[in-house]
Design an enzyme around this catalytic site. Structure first.
Site, PDB file in Angstrom:
ATOM      1  N   HIS A  66       0.842  -1.207   0.000  1.00  0.00           N
ATOM      2  CA  HIS A  66       0.000   0.000   0.000  1.00  0.00           C
ATOM      3  C   HIS A  66       0.868   1.243   0.000  1.00  0.00           C
ATOM      4  CE1 HIS A  66       0.995  -0.511   4.204  1.00  0.00           C
ATOM      5  NE2 HIS A  66       0.580   0.706   4.451  1.00  0.00           N
ATOM      6  N   ARG A  67       2.074   1.120   0.539  1.00  0.00           N
ATOM      7  CA  ARG A  67       3.068   2.181   0.384  1.00  0.00           C
ATOM      8  C   ARG A  67       4.307   1.517  -0.191  1.00  0.00           C
ATOM      9  NH1 ARG A  67       1.447   6.729   3.658  1.00  0.00           N
ATOM     10  NH2 ARG A  67       2.918   7.862   2.367  1.00  0.00           N
ATOM     11  N   LYS A  71       9.210  -2.799   2.976  1.00  0.00           N
ATOM     12  CA  LYS A  71      10.420  -2.729   3.807  1.00  0.00           C
ATOM     13  C   LYS A  71      10.489  -3.889   4.771  1.00  0.00           C
ATOM     14  CE  LYS A  71      13.935  -0.130   5.036  1.00  0.00           C
ATOM     15  NZ  LYS A  71      14.729  -1.374   5.085  1.00  0.00           N
ATOM     16  N   LYS A  95       3.915  -3.089  11.689  1.00  0.00           N
ATOM     17  CA  LYS A  95       4.935  -2.345  12.435  1.00  0.00           C
ATOM     18  C   LYS A  95       5.128  -0.949  11.826  1.00  0.00           C
ATOM     19  CE  LYS A  95       8.514  -4.950  13.198  1.00  0.00           C
ATOM     20  NZ  LYS A  95       9.833  -5.628  13.212  1.00  0.00           N
ATOM     21  N   LYS A 107       9.698  -9.221   4.001  1.00  0.00           N
ATOM     22  CA  LYS A 107      10.754  -9.870   4.791  1.00  0.00           C
ATOM     23  C   LYS A 107      11.394 -10.947   3.955  1.00  0.00           C
ATOM     24  CE  LYS A 107      12.272  -9.864   9.120  1.00  0.00           C
ATOM     25  NZ  LYS A 107      12.053  -8.829  10.130  1.00  0.00           N
ATOM     26  N   SER A 364      15.723   3.005   9.826  1.00  0.00           N
ATOM     27  CA  SER A 364      15.913   2.665   8.403  1.00  0.00           C
ATOM     28  C   SER A 364      15.226   3.705   7.518  1.00  0.00           C
ATOM     29  CB  SER A 364      15.299   1.292   8.091  1.00  0.00           C
ATOM     30  OG  SER A 364      16.194   0.267   8.417  1.00  0.00           O
TER      31      SER A 364
END
Ligand code: GLU
Length: 471
Positions: A66-67, A71, A95, A107, A364
């Site tokens: 969605h973004r 990450k 998170k 991940k 990050s």
């Protein structure tokens, strides 16, 4: 029952997610979508090690885009499998949403024990894996940005960044393809300590709220609290060190792979860590009692338990025996869904993983934006802020003369350098997110704990995108 006999990690995450999503007004289709990963890539590749070909198996899962970029870290461990990577990718989405970091969740992992390989061989395996990820768009500043996790660190990130840069010399933003890099490769000060630092900030913020501390049946303040930490890896080491050195906690127990250490006076974290680095284990450490069955210390008499190792460490088999009133999930998924229910019924308070260990991805984010800006934080404003501070001190001195409290100087002259800026940005992020989570926890009768509240906060943010803007 041992940790590996439990329902899968993804099953646990899904169960906790279902519990929370049923307390939101997310349309059923979107609730179903977010209950699993969007894409999972599995790869097998060969690397010549000491003259023989060896085959390695790895994964990269993306839970939500969605973004963008999506990450999340890459781990090197023998326990890595598709289920684990999927569960961790889902946790990454939530998170990032909890701490308002504008990324999707992903991940990756490679199934191997890094200790079985020489540095040279590990470098070669890392480069091959990076190449496989890059080929499918799983290593890209715009689409998917890995980071360190269990078994990986600055070196692996530097090598992966180098693979990307070699393949895309024209990409001016190449450095942003991965975070957790060494400073000379575009890394940021404070990234290595960030997850442990975030755990500390989360605990400090928890203890600022008397109502929450009362709910955990603990006396006020972190000072003097008796703590047990599981895992002295990057996260556990930094969290334990900061809690001991800066907050006055007594680290009574440390649990490692080869057993545990116990000291009623409190352990010196730095010295245990140095011993562990040198000897590969904690057995034989001179200033503490050695406990061969290290995991039994999870049940020890203490105030706060900080599991900072693997998932599913607190399960149906030991949840009834946990003594600590406050459990801070520095690891991802250390408490299974079954144990979560038992602990809740026993009145234990859990600061959940998707909030407690979000410091890593928060910093990050700072690193990624620094790479895109092509400028170090503080570079432009530092001297300006410094001269303003000097003028303020001069003015106060003129007005107050001898009465100027020299103690105040420290606050004025604190440098706006990268490390201080990163720490203050991280602290602000952790404080704000905690306040948002606790607000949901305390304001709704159907939200029994901080985990459900954190999920509801995250699901609201991610769900909003899917219901309002997605195709
Ligand atoms: N591996 C860390 C985590 O699980 C950091 C992820 C990142 O920085 O992208 O949160």
């Amino acid at each position: 029952m041992s940790a590996d006999q439990h329902p899968s990690f993804m099953h646990s995450v899904k169960r906790m997610y279902d519990f929370a999503v049923s307390r939101t007004d997310l349309p059923p289709g979107i609730a179903e979508l977010l209950g699993e990963c969007r894409t999972v890539y599995q790869v097998r590749f060969q690397v010549k090690i000491q003259g023989e070909y060896q085959v390695f198996k790895g994964w990269r899962a993306t839970h939500s885009e969605h973004r963008l970029p999506a990450k999340g870290g890459i781990r090197f461990a023998t326990a890595v499998n598709q289920d684990e990577v999927e569960a961790l990718a889902a946790l990454m989405t939530f998170k990032c949403a909890v701490v308002n970091v504008p990324f999707g969740g992903s991940k990756g992992g490679l199934c191997l024990d890094p200790r079985d390989y020489s540095r040279e061989d590990l470098d070669s395996i890392t480069r091959h894996f990076a190449l496989e990820l890059e080929k499918k768009g799983y290593l890209s500043p715009a689409l998917n940005v890995p980071a360190p996790d269990m078994g990986t660190g600055q070196r692996e990130m530097a090598l992966m960044a180098d693979v990307y840069r070699t393949l895309h010399p024209e990409d001016i933003d190449a450095a942003a393809c991965i975070t957790g890099k060494p400073p000379e490769m575009g890394g940021i000060d404070g990234r290595t300590e960030a997850t442990g630092r975030g755990v500390q900030y989360a605990m400090q913020e928890f203890f600022r709220h008397a109502e929450d501390v009362n709910a955990a049946n603990l006396p006020p303040g972190l000072d003097g609290k008796r703590v047990v930490v599981q895992g002295l890896g990057n996260v556990g080491y930094h969290a334990a060190k900061f809690l001991e050195e800066e907050d006055g906690c007594l680290i009574l127990g440390i649990i490692e792979r080869d057993g545990g250490l116990w000291s009623d006076k409190g352990l010196n974290v730095e010295s245990v860590f140095a011993y562990l680095q040198e000897n590969g284990g904690v057995k034989g450490y001179p200033d503490a009692e050695y406990v061969a069955d290290g995991t039994s210390l999870l049940e020890a008499d203490c105030d706060i338990l900080v599991p900072a190792a693997l998932e599913s460490q607190i399960h149906e088999g030991n949840a009834e025996k946990i003594n600590a009133n406050l459990i801070v999930e520095a690891a991802n998924g250390p408490v299974t869904a079954e144990a979560d229910e038992i602990l809740r019924k026993r009145g234990k308070i859990i600061i959940p993983d998707m909030y407690a260990n979000a410091g890593g991805v928060t910093v990050s984010y700072f690193e990624w934006t620094k790479n895109l800006a092509h400028m170090r934080f503080g570079k432009m404003g530092r001297r300006f802020l410094q001269s303003r501070a000097d003028s303020a001190i001069d003015a106060l001195k003129q007005a107050l003369g001898d009465k100027f409290p020299e103690k105040m100087r420290e606050g004025f002259v604190k440098e706006a350098d990268e490390l201080n800026l990163v720490r203050s940005g991280l602290e602000d992020t952790m404080c704000e997110a905690y306040q948002e989570i606790r607000e949901i926890w305390h304001s709704r009768d159907d939200v029994p704990d901080l985990r459900t509240a954190a999920y509801i906060l995250a699901i609201g943010r991610v769900g909003h995108y899917y219901t309002e803007y997605a195709l």
